[in-house]
Write a protein that holds these residues in place. Structure first.
Motif, PDB file in Angstrom:
ATOM      1  N   ILE A 142      92.822  18.530   0.271  1.00  0.00           N
ATOM      2  CA  ILE A 142      94.148  19.129   0.068  1.00  0.00           C
ATOM      3  C   ILE A 142      94.098  20.617   0.421  1.00  0.00           C
ATOM      4  O   ILE A 142      94.979  21.146   1.109  1.00  0.00           O
ATOM      5  CB  ILE A 142      94.621  18.943  -1.385  1.00  0.00           C
ATOM      6  CG1 ILE A 142      94.835  17.462  -1.679  1.00  0.00           C
ATOM      7  CG2 ILE A 142      95.914  19.717  -1.647  1.00  0.00           C
ATOM      8  CD1 ILE A 142      95.024  17.160  -3.157  1.00  0.00           C
ATOM      9  N   CYS A 143      93.059  21.294  -0.023  1.00  0.00           N
ATOM     10  CA  CYS A 143      92.913  22.726   0.244  1.00  0.00           C
ATOM     11  C   CYS A 143      92.786  22.990   1.743  1.00  0.00           C
ATOM     12  O   CYS A 143      93.419  23.901   2.284  1.00  0.00           O
ATOM     13  CB  CYS A 143      91.691  23.259  -0.501  1.00  0.00           C
ATOM     14  SG  CYS A 143      91.409  25.025  -0.263  1.00  0.00           S
ATOM     15  N   LEU A 144      91.982  22.197   2.417  1.00  0.00           N
ATOM     16  CA  LEU A 144      91.790  22.374   3.862  1.00  0.00           C
ATOM     17  C   LEU A 144      93.114  22.235   4.613  1.00  0.00           C
ATOM     18  O   LEU A 144      93.446  23.064   5.479  1.00  0.00           O
ATOM     19  CB  LEU A 144      90.783  21.341   4.387  1.00  0.00           C
ATOM     20  CG  LEU A 144      89.317  21.561   4.011  1.00  0.00           C
ATOM     21  CD1 LEU A 144      88.504  20.286   4.256  1.00  0.00           C
ATOM     22  CD2 LEU A 144      88.722  22.722   4.809  1.00  0.00           C
ATOM     23  N   ILE A 145      93.871  21.191   4.286  1.00  0.00           N
ATOM     24  CA  ILE A 145      95.138  20.964   4.980  1.00  0.00           C
ATOM     25  C   ILE A 145      96.131  22.081   4.681  1.00  0.00           C
ATOM     26  O   ILE A 145      96.777  22.622   5.585  1.00  0.00           O
ATOM     27  CB  ILE A 145      95.739  19.592   4.589  1.00  0.00           C
ATOM     28  CG1 ILE A 145      94.825  18.461   5.054  1.00  0.00           C
ATOM     29  CG2 ILE A 145      97.136  19.420   5.191  1.00  0.00           C
ATOM     30  CD1 ILE A 145      95.232  17.092   4.538  1.00  0.00           C
ATOM     31  N   LEU A 158      88.626  28.433   9.872  1.00  0.00           N
ATOM     32  CA  LEU A 158      88.775  27.910   8.513  1.00  0.00           C
ATOM     33  C   LEU A 158      87.422  27.548   7.906  1.00  0.00           C
ATOM     34  O   LEU A 158      87.089  27.975   6.794  1.00  0.00           O
ATOM     35  CB  LEU A 158      89.675  26.673   8.529  1.00  0.00           C
ATOM     36  CG  LEU A 158      89.829  25.923   7.201  1.00  0.00           C
ATOM     37  CD1 LEU A 158      90.589  26.763   6.194  1.00  0.00           C
ATOM     38  CD2 LEU A 158      90.522  24.581   7.415  1.00  0.00           C
ATOM     39  N   LEU A 159      86.636  26.781   8.647  1.00  0.00           N
ATOM     40  CA  LEU A 159      85.372  26.291   8.096  1.00  0.00           C
ATOM     41  C   LEU A 159      84.330  27.393   7.977  1.00  0.00           C
ATOM     42  O   LEU A 159      83.384  27.263   7.196  1.00  0.00           O
ATOM     43  CB  LEU A 159      84.835  25.148   8.970  1.00  0.00           C
ATOM     44  CG  LEU A 159      85.778  23.942   9.091  1.00  0.00           C
ATOM     45  CD1 LEU A 159      85.157  22.865   9.957  1.00  0.00           C
ATOM     46  CD2 LEU A 159      86.128  23.381   7.713  1.00  0.00           C
ATOM     47  N   ALA A 194      96.325  25.336  -4.077  1.00  0.00           N
ATOM     48  CA  ALA A 194      95.295  24.397  -3.636  1.00  0.00           C
ATOM     49  C   ALA A 194      93.933  25.080  -3.582  1.00  0.00           C
ATOM     50  O   ALA A 194      92.910  24.467  -3.920  1.00  0.00           O
ATOM     51  CB  ALA A 194      95.660  23.834  -2.265  1.00  0.00           C
ATOM     52  N   LEU A 195      93.911  26.347  -3.171  1.00  0.00           N
ATOM     53  CA  LEU A 195      92.656  27.090  -3.110  1.00  0.00           C
ATOM     54  C   LEU A 195      92.085  27.297  -4.517  1.00  0.00           C
ATOM     55  O   LEU A 195      90.877  27.123  -4.741  1.00  0.00           O
ATOM     56  CB  LEU A 195      92.887  28.441  -2.422  1.00  0.00           C
ATOM     57  CG  LEU A 195      91.691  29.393  -2.368  1.00  0.00           C
ATOM     58  CD1 LEU A 195      90.512  28.747  -1.641  1.00  0.00           C
ATOM     59  CD2 LEU A 195      92.092  30.706  -1.683  1.00  0.00           C
ATOM     60  N   PHE A 216      83.514  26.827   2.236  1.00  0.00           N
ATOM     61  CA  PHE A 216      83.371  25.374   2.240  1.00  0.00           C
ATOM     62  C   PHE A 216      81.913  25.010   2.534  1.00  0.00           C
ATOM     63  O   PHE A 216      81.575  24.632   3.663  1.00  0.00           O
ATOM     64  CB  PHE A 216      84.310  24.743   3.281  1.00  0.00           C
ATOM     65  CG  PHE A 216      85.764  24.978   2.991  1.00  0.00           C
ATOM     66  CD1 PHE A 216      86.408  24.269   1.982  1.00  0.00           C
ATOM     67  CD2 PHE A 216      86.488  25.918   3.709  1.00  0.00           C
ATOM     68  CE1 PHE A 216      87.749  24.481   1.700  1.00  0.00           C
ATOM     69  CE2 PHE A 216      87.833  26.147   3.438  1.00  0.00           C
ATOM     70  CZ  PHE A 216      88.465  25.430   2.422  1.00  0.00           C
ATOM     71  N   PRO A 217      81.053  25.147   1.540  1.00  0.00           N
ATOM     72  CA  PRO A 217      79.626  24.902   1.766  1.00  0.00           C
ATOM     73  C   PRO A 217      79.331  23.429   1.988  1.00  0.00           C
ATOM     74  O   PRO A 217      80.108  22.548   1.617  1.00  0.00           O
ATOM     75  CB  PRO A 217      78.984  25.398   0.470  1.00  0.00           C
ATOM     76  CG  PRO A 217      80.039  25.190  -0.560  1.00  0.00           C
ATOM     77  CD  PRO A 217      81.344  25.486   0.136  1.00  0.00           C
TER      78      PRO A 217
END
Length: 307
Positions: A142-145, A158-159, A194-195, A216-217
């Protein structure tokens, strides 16, 4: 003409590649592409009793024409043309030739494909489906989107975000994009929520007792979530949401950000800054997407449509 010595061709190619590594710091993939393209040219010329060193403009044009007749994609033809130009420029600059026969070669025109676009309803369906999974992996998705769609980030940006991601104004991310250039990327209230939720579960993704510099490890070699893994999970999510998974990727979410902003009245210069485009011509592709959308709207909703 005597048969060409392909050993001389290999020597010249090797000299050129050494220069590209030493002076241009070319990546291994770039070097491999140059080697393939120049070896292809060398082989084609050898079949016509010519060597790389004595090729003229007409023979190079004949090579490119042969590639076109064989059905080689325009993008591949353009790459091979660029390789020939750079190679012969190198020979000329090194005094190994008195001219550059590739300088006047025409580059095949590339048709720029319009980006695939998700509708606002598609984004909603994707997020609705994502919220069905309240596990730590679901919360991450959800956070990624939300962050990708809210900020229009490239997936690599992002990543590769650092931890902690927010500094100063908590509504914006500081993103390091292409050319190591920094820009601000906005986050919507939904993305910030979301974050916050993701940060609560982030420790679940850390190696035991090991901190990570990435937001985002991952326990994998890269140290952060890979684009391949994210893309695979996104396609699975799209399929569950009854969307066409083949047309959905992290990059398509960036396109959705751009087209939806433009539809909402954003101007191109603002959009260019948000996307981190160096050239506004790259941003203008989204005006063509909008034109197609307007045409579809008239054709389907106008009272005289279909008459």
């Amino acid at each position: 003409m005597a048969d060409p010595d392909t050993t001389d061709d290999r020597r010249l190619i090797a000299l050129f590649l050494d220069m590209m590594i030493a002076e241009r710091h070319a990546a291994a993939s770039t070097i491999d592409a140059y080697r393939r393209d120049l070896s292809d040219l060398s082989g084609w010329l050898a079949g016509r009793n010519r060597a790389l060193e004595d090729a003229d403009t007409d023979s190079l044009r004949a090579w490119l024409s042969a590639l076109s007749r064989d059905g080689l994609a325009a993008s591949s033809q353009a790459r091979k043309t660029s390789a020939a130009r750079r190679f012969y420029r190198f020979l000329f600059s090194e005094g190994l030739r008195t001219d550059n026969p590739a300088a006047v070669l025409d580059t095949p025109k590339l048709g720029r494909p319009l980006p695939k676009v998700l509708s606002v309803e598609d984004i909603g369906a994707l997020l609705t489906q994502a919220r069905q999974d309240q596990s730590h992996r679901g919360v991450r998705m959800i956070c990624l989107i939300e962050m990708l769609y809210a900020g229009g980030l490239r997936v690599s940006e992002l990543l590769g975000l650092p931890y902690p991601p927010l500094r100063g104004d908590k509504r914006f991310l500081m993103v390091r994009g292409k050319g190591n250039k920094e820009r601000l990327a906005p986050l919507s209230p939904e993305a910030l929520t979301a974050l916050d939720r993701y940060l609560e579960v982030r420790p679940r993704f850390l190696k035991k007792g090991m901190p990570s510099p990435f937001l985002f490890p991952s326990r994998g070699r890269d140290g952060h979530l890979t684009r391949q893994h994210f893309a695979t999970e996104l396609k699975k999510l799209a399929a569950r949401a009854d969307l066409n998974a083949a047309e959905i990727s992290p990059h398509v979410l960036r396109h959705a950000f751009a087209t939806h902003l433009l539809a909402g009245g954003a101007d191109l210069r603002t959009l260019q800054k948000l996307l981190g485009h160096a050239d506004i011509a790259t941003t203008q592709i989204y005006t063509h997407v909008q034109d197609d959308g307007l045409s579809d709207l008239v054709n389907t909703k106008h009272p005289l449509a279909g008459r």
